[in-house]
Scaffold this active site. Structure first.
Site, short mmCIF file in Angstrom:
data_model
loop_
_atom_site.label_atom_id
_atom_site.label_comp_id
_atom_site.label_asym_id
_atom_site.label_seq_id
_atom_site.Cartn_x
_atom_site.Cartn_y
_atom_site.Cartn_z
N GLN A 87 0.87 -1.18 0.00
CA GLN A 87 0.00 0.00 0.00
C GLN A 87 0.91 1.23 0.00
OE1 GLN A 87 -2.76 0.11 3.28
NE2 GLN A 87 -3.86 1.86 2.48
N VAL A 89 0.33 4.42 -0.46
CA VAL A 89 -0.20 5.60 0.24
C VAL A 89 -1.05 5.09 1.40
CG1 VAL A 89 -1.64 7.66 0.02
CG2 VAL A 89 -0.22 6.93 -1.90
N HIS A 93 -7.65 3.10 -0.55
CA HIS A 93 -7.96 3.45 -1.94
C HIS A 93 -8.14 2.17 -2.76
CE1 HIS A 93 -3.53 3.19 -1.81
NE2 HIS A 93 -3.55 2.91 -3.11
N HIS A 95 -8.14 0.66 -6.67
CA HIS A 95 -7.69 0.87 -8.05
C HIS A 95 -8.75 0.33 -9.00
CE1 HIS A 95 -3.37 1.56 -7.03
NE2 HIS A 95 -3.71 0.86 -5.96
#
Length: 139
Positions: A87, A89, A93, A95
């Site tokens: 991961q 960041v 999130h 994709h």
């Protein structure tokens, strides 16, 4: 970084900005049109997403996947999420990557590309945004 994008302080090529999350182009896409979907609230992993937010967040991910396929004439999409390991960041999130038969993506090796310029990126974001289905119960 993603909190800055959600707040509007960090520039991005937004596809949509909604109560359930924000979707924008990845600046280092696997394929052009690769979108990241993040919740508005800073959360690090899927385990941090409150149960009452699941339907709204993943409803948005689903709609973005449909829009990527329709807006970019893709044959399908690859939807993925890393938690902790890989991961890059530390903000939850998802994709959404456009796929076409024979595109060369195999397994979990994700080659990266770049947009030629901001105009090309804006074009991809606009095509996906234009194909985004409305959220249920919204106009």
């Amino acid at each position: 970084m993603f909190c800055g994008i959600v707040a509007g302080g960090v520039p991005s090529f937004r596809v949509t900005d909604e109560a359930d999350g924000v979707a924008f182009l990845d600046t280092r896409p696997v394929f052009k049109g690769h979108v990241l979907v993040v919740p508005r609230t800073h959360l690090v992993t899927l385990a941090d997403l409150p149960p009452e937010s699941l339907a709204g967040y993943f409803g948005l991910v689903r709609r973005v996947a449909l829009a990527v396929e329709t807006g970019l004439d893709a044959g399908g999409s690859f939807v993925a999420m890393n938690n902790k390991v890989s991961q890059s960041v530390p903000h939850l999130h998802t994709h959404v990557v456009p796929r076409t038969k024979g595109d060369g993506l195999r397994g979990f090796f994700w080659p990266r590309t770049r947009y030629a310029d901001d105009d090309e990126a804006r074009s991809y974001a606009g095509r996906v945004a234009a194909a985004l289905p409305s959220a249920p119960g919204r106009v």
